[in-house]
Design a protein around this motif. Structure first.
Motif, mmCIF file in Angstrom:
data_model
loop_
_atom_site.group_PDB
_atom_site.id
_atom_site.type_symbol
_atom_site.label_atom_id
_atom_site.label_comp_id
_atom_site.label_asym_id
_atom_site.label_seq_id
_atom_site.Cartn_x
_atom_site.Cartn_y
_atom_site.Cartn_z
ATOM 1 N N ASN A 364 0.809 -1.220 0.000
ATOM 2 C CA ASN A 364 0.000 0.000 0.000
ATOM 3 C C ASN A 364 0.841 1.268 0.000
ATOM 4 N N GLU A 365 2.151 1.092 0.015
ATOM 5 C CA GLU A 365 2.997 2.280 0.100
ATOM 6 C C GLU A 365 3.245 2.901 -1.271
ATOM 7 N N SER A 366 3.642 4.167 -1.229
ATOM 8 C CA SER A 366 3.935 4.901 -2.470
ATOM 9 C C SER A 366 5.394 4.681 -2.857
ATOM 10 N N TYR A 367 5.741 5.100 -4.087
ATOM 11 C CA TYR A 367 7.139 4.955 -4.513
ATOM 12 C C TYR A 367 8.073 5.724 -3.593
ATOM 13 N N SER A 368 7.599 6.862 -3.081
ATOM 14 C CA SER A 368 8.493 7.663 -2.242
ATOM 15 C C SER A 368 8.753 6.973 -0.903
ATOM 16 N N GLN A 369 7.759 6.223 -0.416
ATOM 17 C CA GLN A 369 7.981 5.476 0.822
ATOM 18 C C GLN A 369 8.939 4.313 0.601
ATOM 19 N N ILE A 370 8.797 3.636 -0.529
ATOM 20 C CA ILE A 370 9.696 2.520 -0.844
ATOM 21 C C ILE A 370 11.122 3.038 -1.045
ATOM 22 N N LYS A 371 11.220 4.154 -1.751
ATOM 23 C CA LYS A 371 12.539 4.771 -1.981
ATOM 24 C C LYS A 371 13.200 5.120 -0.645
ATOM 25 N N LYS A 372 12.391 5.679 0.236
ATOM 26 C CA LYS A 372 12.891 6.065 1.560
ATOM 27 C C LYS A 372 13.372 4.840 2.332
ATOM 28 N N ARG A 373 12.607 3.755 2.277
ATOM 29 C CA ARG A 373 13.009 2.531 2.978
ATOM 30 C C ARG A 373 14.376 2.072 2.488
ATOM 31 N N ILE A 374 14.588 2.125 1.178
ATOM 32 C CA ILE A 374 15.837 1.628 0.601
ATOM 33 C C ILE A 374 17.014 2.554 0.922
ATOM 34 N N LEU A 375 16.816 3.863 0.751
ATOM 35 C CA LEU A 375 17.926 4.796 0.959
ATOM 36 C C LEU A 375 18.284 4.952 2.438
ATOM 37 N N ASN A 376 17.264 5.013 3.288
ATOM 38 C CA ASN A 376 17.536 5.308 4.695
ATOM 39 C C ASN A 376 18.032 4.104 5.491
ATOM 40 N N THR A 377 17.954 2.913 4.908
ATOM 41 C CA THR A 377 18.438 1.733 5.627
ATOM 42 C C THR A 377 19.768 1.236 5.060
ATOM 43 N N GLN A 402 13.288 -2.698 8.449
ATOM 44 C CA GLN A 402 13.300 -1.491 9.271
ATOM 45 C C GLN A 402 12.427 -0.408 8.640
ATOM 46 N N THR A 403 11.839 0.394 9.516
ATOM 47 C CA THR A 403 11.077 1.524 9.016
ATOM 48 C C THR A 403 11.843 2.789 9.330
ATOM 49 N N PRO A 404 12.286 3.458 8.304
ATOM 50 C CA PRO A 404 13.083 4.657 8.554
ATOM 51 C C PRO A 404 12.231 5.750 9.178
ATOM 52 N N SER A 405 12.864 6.574 10.000
ATOM 53 C CA SER A 405 12.110 7.657 10.623
ATOM 54 C C SER A 405 11.813 8.708 9.573
ATOM 55 N N VAL A 406 10.744 9.425 9.792
ATOM 56 C CA VAL A 406 10.264 10.343 8.759
ATOM 57 C C VAL A 406 11.044 11.650 8.744
#
Ligand SMILES: [Ca+2]
Ligand SMILES: [Ca+2]
Ligand SMILES: [Ca+2]
Length: 538
Positions: A364-377, A402-406
Motif C-alpha cells: 500500500n505504500e507509495s514509490y516515495s515510501q519505498i525509496k525512503k526505505r531503501i535509501l535510509n536503511t 526497518q522503518t526509517p524515521s520520517v
C-alpha cells in the motif's frame, strides 16, 4: 559540443505543450514524421525518416548549431511546439569482465540470505528497459511477466496497443512484440532482479519468483535512442510496471526522456537508474536519466567486494543516491548461459530487485515510501562518505525490516514536518494527491485540514484498525473536491486515541503533552508514533 554525446542522424523529437493542433498533425506527413507517443498533453513525433536501425553510420556527434537550425525549420511548419531536440543516443553501462569468481558475493554483501528468511517472492512487475531478456533461459523463463490480454503467436494485436504478440514485453528497437535479448546485458540485469531460485541450477535472484517485463530498445551493441526509451517507459506505465530498471543513459539532457520520467512519476512508478561508468562526478558531468531531479528516480553507484566505490563508478552527492554491488557480478546471459559482468548497470538491478521485494511486503505504500526505505536503511560506509547522497550501500535485509524515521527525508513538497499533530503543507500545484498516515497501535481520529488562518476547511475520519507492534499504513479518505487543492494548509489530528503496546517513554509523554496543547480537541490522550506522508495519486 563535448559532453552532449551522439545523436541519430536526421532524427528529431518534438514535444507539444498542448494536444497537437490539427494543422500540426496534417503537417506530419509532409515532414515524414510519425507520432512517437500521445500521452496527456504531450505528443512527441520524430520527423525525417524515423528509423529503428541504429548502425554506426547513422550516428553522429551532437552539433548544437545544426540542431538549432533544423529545429527552426521544423518550428516554422509546426505550430505549438514546446520543444525540439535531436534523438540522442543512449548506451548500456556495462563492462564485461572475464574473471570468474565462485560465488555471488553481492547477495551476501546486501544481507540477502537474512532477507530471504522473511520474504523471497514479489508480485510487483519490474520492467527491464534494456537489450531485451532471454525469456527462454532456464533461470528466467518462469519469472517472466505475461501480457494478460495478448494471445501468443497468433499474429494478432489482441490487446489493441499497436504491437502484435507482445507477450513478455516489446521490442522498440525492431518495432515488434519480441524482446529476445541479442546482447546479454538485459538478461544479466534480469537474473539479478529475479533469477529463478531453488531450482538446483545457476544463480539466485533477489526475488526467487517475480514478474520480469522485457522491454528492448538497445540493439545488439547496447546502443539505442531516446525515442526507443520513451516508448518503452510509456509501455511499462500502461501495463502496470511499478519498478523500471534503467541500466543505461547518455549525456544529452533530453526533454522527451524527462517528460516520460515525469509521466512515470505521476503514475507512481519508481525508476532505478545506473549512475554511469565514466568514473566521474555526475554532479559536474551528469548522465541521464540518473541525474534528472524527478522524485521517483534512485540513482545507483557500484561498489566492489571490499565495499570500495568501483573505479569506473560515477558518484555525486546531488545526483547519486545509493551504491550496490557492481563488480564481478555473476548472473544469467543470453542463450541460456551465465557470466560475470561489472558496471553500475549490474549495481542498479540489486536496487531494483530490492524495491520489488520491499514493495511486495508493503503493497500500500507509495514509490516515495519505498525509496525512503531503501535509501535510509543503507549501510553507511566510510568509503562512500562525501561521494553519494546516502553515503551507503544497499542492505536488503534492513530495507525489508526497518522503518526509517520520517524526519530524515520529508516528502519533497511538504514544507515542514514533525511527529506531532500539526503539519504544514504547501501545495504549489493542483495535482491529484492521496494522503497516508503511518502508525503503530490502534485507534480513531479525525484529520483536519486548516488553511493559513487556522480555519478548518474540511475534516476526514481516519481509522487505525490494527493493534500489534508493527508499523502500519492507513489511507486518509479525502473528499473528492479536496484532492486537487492549491495553497498552504495545516493538518491536525484531533480526538486522537492510540493504544500503544510499548511502555511510554519520557519523550513520548512530552510529545503527547505538546500535541494536547496544540490539538483542536484536546480531550483525548495522545501517544504512540504517527507520521504523515504525502504522495501523489496513483
Ligand atoms: Ca498487443
Ligand atoms: Ca497476439
Ligand atoms: Ca537458479
Amino acid at each position: 559540443v563535448f559532453g552532449q554525446g551522439k545523436v541519430i542522424k536526421g532524427e528529431y523529437i518534438i514535444g507539444f505543450s498542448e494536444h497537437a493542433p490539427q494543422a500540426a498533425l496534417t503537417n506530419l506527413n509532409s515532414l515524414n514524421a510519425r507520432p512517437l507517443n500521445q500521452k496527456g498533453s504531450l505528443l512527441v513525433v520524430s520527423p525525417f525518416n524515423f528509423s529503428t536501425t541504429n548502425k554506426e553510420s547513422l550516428v553522429e556527434d551532437y552539433n548544437p548549431e545544426k540542431a538549432k537550425a533544423v529545429c527552426k525549420t521544423i518550428k516554422k511548419q509546426l505550430p505549438g511546439i514546446a520543444f525540439c531536440e535531436p534523438n540522442a543516443v543512449l548506451s548500456a553501462f556495462n563492462t564485461p569482465n572475464d574473471t570468474y569468481f565462485p560465488k555471488q558475493w553481492g547477495m551476501k554483501k546486501i544481507k540477502a540470505e537474512k532477507a530471504w528468511d522473511i520474504k523471497t517472492s514479489s508480485e510487483v512487475i519490474v520492467a527491464i528497459i534494456d537489450t531485451g531478456v532471454d525469456y527462454n533461459h532456464p533461470d528466467l523463463a518462469k519469472n517472466m511477466w505475461h501480457n494478460p490480454n495478448e494471445i501468443p503467436n497468433n499474429g494478432v494485436d489482441d490487446d489493441g496497443n499497436g504491437i502484435i504478440d507482445d507477450v513478455y514485453g516489446a521490442n522498440f528497437f525492431a518495432g515488434t512484440g519480441d524482446p529476445l535479448d541479442d546482447n546479454s546485458h538485459g538478461s544479466h540485469v534480469a537474473g539479478v532482479i529475479a533469477g529463478v531460485s531453488n531450482n538446483n541450477r545457476g544463480i539466485v535472484g533477489i526475488n526467487w519468483s517475480g514478474k520480469i517485463m522485457a522491454l528492448k530498445f538497445l540493439n545488439s551493441f547496447g546502443a539505442g535512442s531516446v525515442a526507443g526509451a520513451v516508448s518503452a517507459i510509456d509501455y511499462a506505465i500502461a501495463k502496470g510496471a511499478k519498478v523500471l530498471n534503467c541500466s543505461w543513459g547518455g549525456p544529452f539532457p533530453s526533454k522527451a526522456l524527462q517528460a516520460a520520467i515525469t509521466r512515470a512519476e505521476k503514475a507512481g512508478v519508481l525508476i532505478v537508474a545506473a549512475a554511469g561508468n565514466s568514473g566521474n562526478d555526475s554532479d559536474k558531468n551528469p548522465l541521464y536519466p540518473a541525474a534528472f531531479k524527478n522524485s521517483n528516480i534512485i540513482s545507483v553507484a557500484a561498489t566492489d567486494e571490499d565495499d570500495n566505490l568501483a573505479s569506473f563508478s560515477n558518484y555525486g552527492t546531488q545526483s547519486v543516491d545509493i551504491a550496490a554491488p557492481g563488480v564481478n557480478i555473476l548472473s544469467t546471459i543470453y542463450r541460456g548461459y551465465y557470466y560475470y559482468f561489472s558496471g553500475t548497470s549490474m549495481a542498479t538491478p540489486h536496487v531494483a530487485g530490492a524495491a520489488a521485494l520491499v514493495w511486495s511486503k508493503y503493497p500500500n505504500e507509495s514509490y516515495s515510501q519505498i525509496k525512503k526505505r531503501i535509501l535510509n536503511t543503507a549501510d553507511k560506509l566510510p568509503t562512500l562518505k562525501g561521494l553519494i547522497s546516502s553515503e551507503g550501500r544497499l542492505n536488503l535485509y534492513k530495507a525489508l525490516t526497518q522503518t526509517p524515521s520520517v524526519e530524515t527525508v520529508p516528502p519533497s513538497n511538504v514544507e515542514s514536518l514533525n511527529i506531532q499533530n500539526m503539519y504544514t503543507l504547501t501545495f504549489n500545484d493542483a495535482v491529484k494527491r492521496n494522503f497516508y498516515v503511518e502508525y503503530e497501535g490502534s485507534g480513531k481520529t479525525d484529520v483536519k485540514f486548516l488553511n493559513k488562518a487556522g480555519i478548518e476547511k474540511f475534516s476526514c475520519p481516519l481509522n487505525f484498525p490494527d493493534s500489534d507492534n508493527s508499523l502500519k499504513t492507513a489511507k486518509i479518505k479525502i473528499p473528492k473536491f479536496a484532492k486537487r487543492m492549491k495553497g498552504v494548509y495545516e493538518i491536525a489530528l484531533s480526538s486522537f486515541k492510540l493504544k500503544v503496546a510499548k511502555p511510554h517513554r519520557k519523550r513520548a509523554a512530552r510529545r503527547a503533552k505538546k500535541i494536547r496543547k496544540k490539538s483542536l480537541n484536546n480531550s483525548s490522550k495522545i501517544c504512540g508514533k504517527i507520521t504523515l506522508s504525502l504522495v501523489n495519486s496513483f
